[in-house]
Design an enzyme around this catalytic site. Structure first.
Site, PDB file in Angstrom:
ATOM      1  N   SER A  47       0.799  -1.223   0.000  1.00 23.66           N
ATOM      2  CA  SER A  47       0.000   0.000   0.000  1.00 23.66           C
ATOM      3  C   SER A  47       0.832   1.274   0.000  1.00 23.66           C
ATOM      4  CB  SER A  47      -0.939   0.010   1.212  1.00 23.66           C
ATOM      5  OG  SER A  47      -0.207  -0.135   2.421  1.00 23.66           O
ATOM      6  N   ASP A 195      -4.058   6.826  10.282  1.00 23.94           N
ATOM      7  CA  ASP A 195      -3.732   5.457  10.697  1.00 23.94           C
ATOM      8  C   ASP A 195      -2.293   5.330  11.194  1.00 23.94           C
ATOM      9  OD1 ASP A 195      -2.148   5.423   8.380  1.00 23.94           O
ATOM     10  OD2 ASP A 195      -3.564   4.204   7.236  1.00 23.94           O
ATOM     11  N   HIS A 198       0.330   5.155   6.671  1.00 25.59           N
ATOM     12  CA  HIS A 198       0.460   5.552   5.270  1.00 25.59           C
ATOM     13  C   HIS A 198       0.774   7.041   5.146  1.00 25.59           C
ATOM     14  CE1 HIS A 198      -2.095   1.905   5.235  1.00 25.59           C
ATOM     15  NE2 HIS A 198      -1.274   1.596   4.238  1.00 25.59           N
TER      16      HIS A 198
END
Length: 228
Positions: A47, A195, A198
Protein backbone atom coordinates in the site's frame (compact mmCIF):
# COMPACT_ATOMS: atom_id res chain seq x y z
CA UNK A 1 3.06 0.60 12.58
CA UNK A 2 5.03 -0.42 9.56
CA UNK A 3 7.80 2.07 10.11
CA UNK A 4 7.97 2.19 13.85
CA UNK A 5 5.99 5.40 14.14
CA UNK A 6 3.13 3.87 16.12
CA UNK A 7 4.20 1.42 18.73
CA UNK A 8 0.59 0.63 19.64
CA UNK A 9 -0.19 -0.86 16.26
CA UNK A 10 -0.92 -4.60 16.39
CA UNK A 11 -0.41 -6.98 13.45
CA UNK A 12 -4.03 -8.10 13.46
CA UNK A 13 -5.25 -4.58 12.80
CA UNK A 14 -2.91 -3.62 10.00
CA UNK A 15 -4.94 -1.27 7.77
CA UNK A 16 -2.79 -2.17 4.79
CA UNK A 17 -3.89 -5.78 5.18
CA UNK A 18 -7.60 -5.16 5.76
CA UNK A 19 -8.44 -2.20 3.54
CA UNK A 20 -9.93 -3.01 0.16
CA UNK A 21 -7.36 -1.96 -2.44
CA UNK A 22 -8.34 1.03 -4.53
CA UNK A 23 -8.72 0.49 -8.24
CA UNK A 24 -5.42 2.25 -8.88
CA UNK A 25 -3.60 -0.32 -6.77
CA UNK A 26 -4.76 -3.45 -8.57
CA UNK A 27 -1.99 -5.31 -10.39
CA UNK A 28 -2.47 -4.31 -14.00
CA UNK A 29 -0.54 -3.04 -16.92
CA UNK A 30 -0.50 0.73 -17.51
CA UNK A 31 -3.57 2.25 -19.17
CA UNK A 32 -1.34 3.18 -22.08
CA UNK A 33 1.77 1.29 -23.19
CA UNK A 34 5.17 2.83 -22.52
CA UNK A 35 6.24 5.41 -25.04
CA UNK A 36 8.30 4.02 -27.87
CA UNK A 37 11.98 4.07 -27.01
CA UNK A 38 11.39 4.44 -23.27
CA UNK A 39 12.43 1.80 -20.77
CA UNK A 40 10.22 0.83 -17.83
CA UNK A 41 10.87 1.33 -14.14
CA UNK A 42 8.54 -0.99 -12.23
CA UNK A 43 7.62 -0.24 -8.62
CA UNK A 44 6.49 -3.48 -6.98
CA UNK A 45 5.17 -3.20 -3.44
CA UNK A 46 2.27 -2.89 -1.04
CA UNK A 47 0.00 0.00 0.00
CA UNK A 48 2.93 2.39 0.44
CA UNK A 49 3.83 1.99 -3.23
CA UNK A 50 0.18 1.88 -4.29
CA UNK A 51 -0.41 5.24 -2.57
CA UNK A 52 -3.29 4.19 -0.35
CA UNK A 53 -5.25 7.25 0.80
CA UNK A 54 -3.78 9.72 -1.70
CA UNK A 55 -4.43 10.48 -5.35
CA UNK A 56 -2.39 8.31 -7.76
CA UNK A 57 -0.38 11.29 -8.96
CA UNK A 58 0.56 12.08 -5.33
CA UNK A 59 2.08 8.66 -4.63
CA UNK A 60 5.86 8.52 -4.62
CA UNK A 61 6.25 6.44 -7.84
CA UNK A 62 4.35 9.08 -9.82
CA UNK A 63 6.43 11.84 -8.21
CA UNK A 64 9.61 10.00 -9.20
CA UNK A 65 8.19 9.82 -12.71
CA UNK A 66 7.80 13.60 -12.72
CA UNK A 67 11.45 14.00 -11.79
CA UNK A 68 12.44 11.62 -14.58
CA UNK A 69 10.43 13.62 -17.11
CA UNK A 70 11.92 16.89 -15.88
CA UNK A 71 15.41 15.44 -16.26
CA UNK A 72 14.64 14.29 -19.80
CA UNK A 73 15.55 10.67 -19.06
CA UNK A 74 14.22 7.91 -21.28
CA UNK A 75 12.18 5.99 -18.72
CA UNK A 76 8.51 5.50 -17.92
CA UNK A 77 6.99 4.49 -14.58
CA UNK A 78 4.72 1.54 -13.87
CA UNK A 79 3.14 1.31 -10.41
CA UNK A 80 2.46 -2.32 -9.44
CA UNK A 81 1.71 -1.62 -5.79
CA UNK A 82 -1.09 -3.61 -4.14
CA UNK A 83 -2.55 -2.79 -0.74
CA UNK A 84 -2.20 -5.53 1.86
CA UNK A 85 0.45 -7.37 -0.16
CA UNK A 86 2.79 -9.74 1.67
CA UNK A 87 5.99 -11.20 0.28
CA UNK A 88 4.11 -14.46 -0.37
CA UNK A 89 1.50 -12.59 -2.39
CA UNK A 90 4.20 -10.73 -4.27
CA UNK A 91 5.97 -13.97 -5.04
CA UNK A 92 2.78 -15.40 -6.56
CA UNK A 93 2.09 -12.40 -8.84
CA UNK A 94 5.52 -11.15 -9.84
CA UNK A 95 5.68 -13.38 -12.91
CA UNK A 96 2.37 -12.00 -14.14
CA UNK A 97 3.56 -8.42 -13.67
CA UNK A 98 6.80 -9.11 -15.54
CA UNK A 99 5.16 -10.06 -18.82
CA UNK A 100 7.32 -7.37 -20.40
CA UNK A 101 10.99 -6.74 -19.63
CA UNK A 102 11.85 -3.85 -17.33
CA UNK A 103 14.98 -1.75 -16.96
CA UNK A 104 14.68 -1.14 -13.21
CA UNK A 105 12.68 -3.13 -10.63
CA UNK A 106 12.06 -1.38 -7.30
CA UNK A 107 11.06 -3.99 -4.69
CA UNK A 108 9.15 -2.69 -1.66
CA UNK A 109 7.66 -5.62 0.27
CA UNK A 110 7.91 -7.16 3.72
CA UNK A 111 6.24 -4.58 5.93
CA UNK A 112 3.00 -6.53 6.19
CA UNK A 113 4.96 -9.69 6.97
CA UNK A 114 6.64 -7.92 9.87
CA UNK A 115 3.42 -6.46 11.24
CA UNK A 116 1.88 -9.93 11.27
CA UNK A 117 4.90 -11.49 12.90
CA UNK A 118 5.45 -13.95 10.07
CA UNK A 119 8.60 -16.09 10.23
CA UNK A 120 11.57 -14.13 8.97
CA UNK A 121 12.80 -17.20 7.13
CA UNK A 122 9.62 -17.12 5.03
CA UNK A 123 9.98 -13.40 4.30
CA UNK A 124 13.59 -13.88 3.26
CA UNK A 125 12.74 -16.88 1.07
CA UNK A 126 9.88 -15.06 -0.66
CA UNK A 127 11.94 -11.94 -1.35
CA UNK A 128 14.72 -14.11 -2.75
CA UNK A 129 12.23 -15.88 -5.01
CA UNK A 130 10.98 -12.51 -6.31
CA UNK A 131 14.56 -11.43 -6.99
CA UNK A 132 15.25 -14.71 -8.80
CA UNK A 133 12.12 -14.30 -10.93
CA UNK A 134 13.16 -10.79 -11.95
CA UNK A 135 16.59 -12.06 -12.90
CA UNK A 136 15.04 -14.77 -15.08
CA UNK A 137 12.38 -12.61 -16.72
CA UNK A 138 14.44 -9.42 -17.10
CA UNK A 139 18.09 -10.42 -16.86
CA UNK A 140 19.26 -6.90 -17.75
CA UNK A 141 17.18 -5.24 -15.03
CA UNK A 142 18.74 -3.30 -12.19
CA UNK A 143 17.01 -4.36 -8.94
CA UNK A 144 16.57 -1.80 -6.17
CA UNK A 145 15.53 -3.15 -2.76
CA UNK A 146 13.67 -0.79 -0.43
CA UNK A 147 14.40 -1.63 3.20
CA UNK A 148 11.59 -1.38 5.73
CA UNK A 149 11.54 -1.28 9.53
CA UNK A 150 8.98 -2.34 12.15
CA UNK A 151 8.39 -1.37 15.79
CA UNK A 152 9.64 -3.68 18.56
CA UNK A 153 6.13 -4.91 19.43
CA UNK A 154 7.15 -8.48 18.68
CA UNK A 155 10.49 -8.12 20.42
CA UNK A 156 13.67 -6.20 19.76
CA UNK A 157 15.40 -9.25 18.28
CA UNK A 158 12.66 -9.77 15.70
CA UNK A 159 12.70 -6.08 14.70
CA UNK A 160 16.49 -6.05 14.41
CA UNK A 161 16.63 -9.22 12.37
CA UNK A 162 13.81 -7.95 10.15
CA UNK A 163 15.82 -4.85 9.31
CA UNK A 164 18.99 -6.86 8.77
CA UNK A 165 17.47 -9.27 6.26
CA UNK A 166 17.23 -6.46 3.68
CA UNK A 167 20.90 -5.59 3.99
CA UNK A 168 21.78 -9.29 3.75
CA UNK A 169 19.69 -9.82 0.61
CA UNK A 170 21.13 -6.72 -1.02
CA UNK A 171 24.69 -7.84 -0.30
CA UNK A 172 24.17 -11.46 -1.33
CA UNK A 173 22.42 -10.53 -4.59
CA UNK A 174 24.45 -7.39 -5.36
CA UNK A 175 21.35 -5.20 -5.31
CA UNK A 176 21.07 -1.46 -4.86
CA UNK A 177 19.68 -0.81 -1.37
CA UNK A 178 17.48 2.03 -0.17
CA UNK A 179 18.48 1.90 3.53
CA UNK A 180 15.03 2.95 4.78
CA UNK A 181 12.22 3.87 2.40
CA UNK A 182 10.39 6.02 4.94
CA UNK A 183 13.42 7.93 6.21
CA UNK A 184 12.24 11.20 7.75
CA UNK A 185 8.59 10.16 7.37
CA UNK A 186 8.07 7.26 9.75
CA UNK A 187 7.09 8.51 13.19
CA UNK A 188 6.30 12.04 12.03
CA UNK A 189 2.58 12.54 12.64
CA UNK A 190 2.11 15.42 10.22
CA UNK A 191 3.57 13.34 7.38
CA UNK A 192 1.29 10.35 7.95
CA UNK A 193 -2.42 9.77 7.62
CA UNK A 194 -4.53 9.19 10.77
CA UNK A 195 -3.73 5.46 10.70
CA UNK A 196 -0.12 6.33 11.47
CA UNK A 197 1.08 4.05 8.67
CA UNK A 198 0.46 5.55 5.27
CA UNK A 199 2.15 8.81 4.20
CA UNK A 200 0.25 11.96 3.37
CA UNK A 201 0.96 13.73 0.07
CA UNK A 202 3.71 15.65 1.89
CA UNK A 203 5.10 12.38 3.21
CA UNK A 204 5.11 10.88 -0.26
CA UNK A 205 7.10 13.86 -1.51
CA UNK A 206 9.82 13.06 1.01
CA UNK A 207 9.72 9.36 0.08
CA UNK A 208 10.09 10.34 -3.57
CA UNK A 209 13.14 12.42 -2.67
CA UNK A 210 14.69 9.43 -0.85
CA UNK A 211 14.04 7.12 -3.78
CA UNK A 212 15.25 9.65 -6.33
CA UNK A 213 18.57 10.04 -4.54
CA UNK A 214 19.18 6.32 -5.17
CA UNK A 215 17.64 6.06 -8.63
CA UNK A 216 19.07 9.15 -10.30
CA UNK A 217 22.69 7.92 -10.45
CA UNK A 218 21.52 4.57 -11.87
CA UNK A 219 19.42 6.13 -14.61
CA UNK A 220 22.20 8.43 -15.73
CA UNK A 221 24.69 5.59 -16.21
CA UNK A 222 25.23 4.19 -19.69
CA UNK A 223 22.99 1.17 -20.26
CA UNK A 224 25.96 -1.18 -20.45
CA UNK A 225 26.92 -0.43 -16.84
CA UNK A 226 23.46 -1.04 -15.39
CA UNK A 227 24.02 -4.76 -14.90
CA UNK A 228 23.54 -6.53 -11.54
Amino acid sequence: MLTGCNTNTQPATDPAATTTPPAAATPSTPATPPAIGKQTILFFGNSITAGLGVDPEEAFPALVGQRIDSAGLGYTIQNAGLSGETTAGGRSRVGWVLRRPVAVFVLELGGNDGLRGLPLSDTRRNLQAIIDTVRRRSPQAQIVLASMQIPPNLGADYATQFKQLYADLARQNKLVLIPFLLEGVGGVARLNQPDGIHPTPAGHRLVARTVWAILQPLLQKPAATQQP
